[in-house]
Design an enzyme around this catalytic site. Structure first.
Site, short mmCIF file in Angstrom:
data_model
loop_
_atom_site.label_atom_id
_atom_site.label_comp_id
_atom_site.label_asym_id
_atom_site.label_seq_id
_atom_site.Cartn_x
_atom_site.Cartn_y
_atom_site.Cartn_z
N TYR A 1 21.53 30.86 -20.84
CA TYR A 1 21.56 31.14 -22.22
C TYR A 1 20.47 31.42 -23.02
O TYR A 1 20.12 31.11 -24.25
CB TYR A 1 22.17 29.76 -22.96
CG TYR A 1 23.43 29.27 -22.21
CD1 TYR A 1 24.70 29.86 -22.64
CD2 TYR A 1 23.45 28.24 -21.45
CE1 TYR A 1 25.89 29.42 -21.73
CE2 TYR A 1 24.60 27.89 -20.59
CZ TYR A 1 25.69 28.57 -20.81
OH TYR A 1 26.88 28.21 -20.09
N CYS B 1 10.94 36.67 -39.96
CA CYS B 1 10.87 35.86 -41.25
C CYS B 1 12.04 34.97 -41.42
O CYS B 1 13.23 35.36 -42.05
CB CYS B 1 11.20 37.17 -42.30
SG CYS B 1 10.18 38.39 -42.30
N GLU B 2 11.91 34.01 -40.56
CA GLU B 2 13.08 32.85 -40.61
C GLU B 2 12.24 31.52 -40.08
O GLU B 2 11.46 31.66 -39.25
CB GLU B 2 14.19 33.08 -39.65
CG GLU B 2 14.98 34.12 -39.70
CD GLU B 2 16.21 34.09 -40.55
OE1 GLU B 2 16.69 32.80 -40.78
OE2 GLU B 2 16.89 34.99 -40.93
N TYR C 1 20.40 25.18 -31.04
CA TYR C 1 20.87 23.94 -30.75
C TYR C 1 19.68 22.70 -30.69
O TYR C 1 19.55 21.60 -30.10
CB TYR C 1 21.25 23.85 -28.93
CG TYR C 1 22.00 24.99 -28.74
CD1 TYR C 1 23.42 24.87 -28.93
CD2 TYR C 1 21.67 26.07 -27.86
CE1 TYR C 1 24.34 25.84 -28.63
CE2 TYR C 1 22.53 27.05 -27.54
CZ TYR C 1 24.01 27.05 -27.83
OH TYR C 1 24.85 27.87 -27.43
N PRO D 1 30.16 26.16 -12.69
CA PRO D 1 28.61 25.99 -13.03
C PRO D 1 28.11 27.27 -13.75
O PRO D 1 28.03 28.25 -13.03
CB PRO D 1 27.97 25.22 -11.79
CG PRO D 1 28.70 26.02 -10.72
CD PRO D 1 30.12 26.24 -10.90
N GLY D 2 27.31 27.08 -14.70
CA GLY D 2 26.48 28.15 -15.26
C GLY D 2 25.13 27.80 -15.36
O GLY D 2 24.17 28.00 -14.48
N ARG D 3 24.68 27.05 -16.32
CA ARG D 3 23.64 26.57 -16.68
C ARG D 3 22.79 25.91 -15.46
O ARG D 3 21.50 26.37 -15.16
CB ARG D 3 23.64 25.53 -17.57
CG ARG D 3 22.06 25.19 -18.05
CD ARG D 3 22.47 23.80 -19.31
NE ARG D 3 23.26 23.96 -20.20
CZ ARG D 3 23.02 24.46 -21.25
NH1 ARG D 3 21.71 24.75 -21.71
NH2 ARG D 3 24.17 24.21 -22.09
C1 LIG Z 1 30.38 27.65 -20.59
C2 LIG Z 1 31.51 27.40 -19.67
C3 LIG Z 1 31.20 26.81 -18.32
C4 LIG Z 1 29.62 27.07 -17.85
O1 LIG Z 1 29.04 25.81 -18.48
P1 LIG Z 1 27.76 25.32 -18.13
O2 LIG Z 1 27.32 24.31 -19.12
O3 LIG Z 1 26.57 26.49 -18.45
O4 LIG Z 1 27.66 24.91 -16.68
C5 LIG Z 1 32.06 26.62 -17.65
N1 LIG Z 1 33.47 26.77 -17.80
C6 LIG Z 1 33.89 27.21 -19.24
C7 LIG Z 1 35.21 27.19 -19.46
C8 LIG Z 1 32.93 27.36 -20.06
O5 LIG Z 1 33.34 27.63 -21.38
#
Ligand SMILES: *Cc1c(COP(=O)(O)O)cnc(C)c1O
Length: 428
Positions: free
Chosen positions: A375, A346-347, A319, A277-279
């Site tokens: 992100y 300027c965009e 996005y 997990p990231g986000r």
């Molecule tokens: C970006 C990514 C993640 C994390 O995704 P989230 O949507 O931020 O949880 C995990 N694994 C891989 C391979 C990724 O490219």
């Protein structure tokens, strides 16, 4: 607002116990502000959902790679999912163990693979035959063994924005699940390779759990078949991708339904379950604080021009992402206006919101752009020669500077007035 770490107290937005208008006065704007408690609590929710299983939660470094955040997660026992040598460097710099690292990504350079082998990371998530052959060759030369998982493409539709959906057959990612079995059997015979796991990652900002459940079922079936063929599959990596509520109307997604569904199978097969997990760990933990420079009206349209811009937070431009925008000081009975909230670049793409109903604000007031912890800073750049903002980590009433604001000197670091001429390169 769903997340409790950012609340209004006496009419002012606070992060944990810190008044954000005081933060802006002391550290300037634009600034990213993160709540340590928010990060830790979301990480722990994953830990408790997976309790009772052999598990490793590998935080996806690319969502927010600041050393302070990696340090917080390392202290919680997290592993790390990386997509570059630079991210491995960061993990090690934050005191992380290489043995807790999985290396993902569709194109790894030989230099990056060698670095990862030398540091003895846990495993590589491989996305092609060519990559596995390269890893085998480099590992044999270095007299190391490389543990690999193949990232399979389970061909499920993640139902998210097309730029962050990755699990369909026609995407550049992974290996078609239909051909993965043959590739595994080939890889298992290569020198210095152990086929240790099966992995997938179907996309990001998923707002229903069903595609993940479907993908999990498919890769569990594959893992069983590979075991039957004598391959030592030991872990299952389901990637990341859980969405967060950018709008208050979005559902808050939980991993529990997935674990309820697959837990018994994982236990029966004695697999280690890995997630990336990231986000969902860091997005809600961050805001981007910005000050209103001025307001103007053009052709009947209202604009609120702020001191943050697309170079600081590119998600709306890239996005079409939605971020809630709130005034840091709430005044009762304030009028509402419909306006575009835009930066100074300027965009035409330099906006944070279009046609948004917000509180009427004046020059000098502070706004918080919510859910900006993932992100956000990692995608910031210096376009228009704008120094990147500072990053602040709040822990209760403590504020630490996770990254100082860039200076003008930082902008030109590494540049020179006269071209450095190379005379030793081959000429055509
Ligand atoms: C970006 C990514 C993640 C994390 O995704 P989230 O949507 O931020 O949880 C995990 N694994 C891989 C391979 C990724 O490219």
């Amino acid at each position: 607002m769903p997340e409790s770490e950012f609340q209004f107290r006496d009419g002012t937005l606070v992060c944990e116990d810190v008044d954000l208008s005081a933060v802006a006065d002391r550290f300037g704007t634009p600034s990213y502000v993160y709540s340590k408690h928010a990060i830790v609590s979301r990480y722990r929710a994953y830990e408790s959902a997976l309790a009772g299983l052999r598990r490793r939660i590998c935080y996806s470094v690319k969502a927010n790679s600041n050393l302070s955040i990696l340090d917080v997660l390392r202290a919680e026992g997290a592993g790390f999912d990386i997509v570059s040598g630079g991210e491995l460097y960061r993990v090690l710099a934050a005191g992380g163990e290489a043995s807790s690292v999985v290396f993902s990504g569709v194109g790894k350079t030989e230099g990056e693979i060698r670095f990862a082998l030398q540091e003895e990371i846990h495993s590589f998530n491989c996305e092609s035959l060519a990559e596995i052959e390269t890893i085998s060759r480099l590992a044999a030369t270095l007299e190391r063994t490389a543990s690999i998982a193949i990232r399979v493409n389970p061909d499920v539709d993640a139902v998210t924005h097309p730029y962050i959906s990755t699990g369909l057959r026609e995407h550049k990612f992974g290996v078609d699940i239909a051909t993965a079995e043959e590739l595994y059997c080939y890889a298992a015979k290569l020198p210095a390779i152990v086929t240790e796991g099966v992995s997938c990652h179907i996309g990001s900002q998923l707002l229903t759990i069903d595609p993940l459940i479907e993908a999990a079922d498919r890769i569990i079936t594959l893992a069983e078949r590979l075991r039957t063929r004598g391959l030592p599959i030991r872990h299952l990596d389901l990637g990341g991708g859980l969405g967060v509520p950018y709008r208050s109307s979005d559902p808050a997604l939980s991993i529990n339904a997935l674990i309820d569904h697959i837990g018994p199978k994982i236990r029966a097969l004695d697999l280690m379950l890995m997630l990336e997990p990231g986000r969902s760990v860091v997005a809600e933990a961050g805001v981007l604080l910005t000050r209103v420079l001025l307001t103007k009206q053009n052709g009947g349209k209202k604009f609120v021009v702020v001191d943050a811009a697309m170079n600081d937070l590119i998600r709306p431009a890239l996005y079409q992402a939605h971020h809630e925008i709130v005034s840091v000081r709430q005044a009762s009975g304030r009028e509402h206006i419909q306006a575009d909230v835009v930066g100074p670049i300027c965009e035409t793409g330099d906006f944070f919101a279009r046609g948004r109903v917000i509180e009427a604000v004046e020059a000098g007031e502070l706004l918080a752009i919510r859910t900006a912890g993932a992100y956000g800073f990692v995608l910031a750049c210096n376009y228009n020669s704008r120094p990147r903002p500072c990053e602040l980590l709040i822990d209760g009433s403590h504020i630490s500077v996770a990254k100082r604001r860039e200076s003008y000197e930082d902008l030109v670091r590494g540049e020179s007035l006269s071209t450095i001429v190379h005379t030793d390169l081959e000429t055509a």
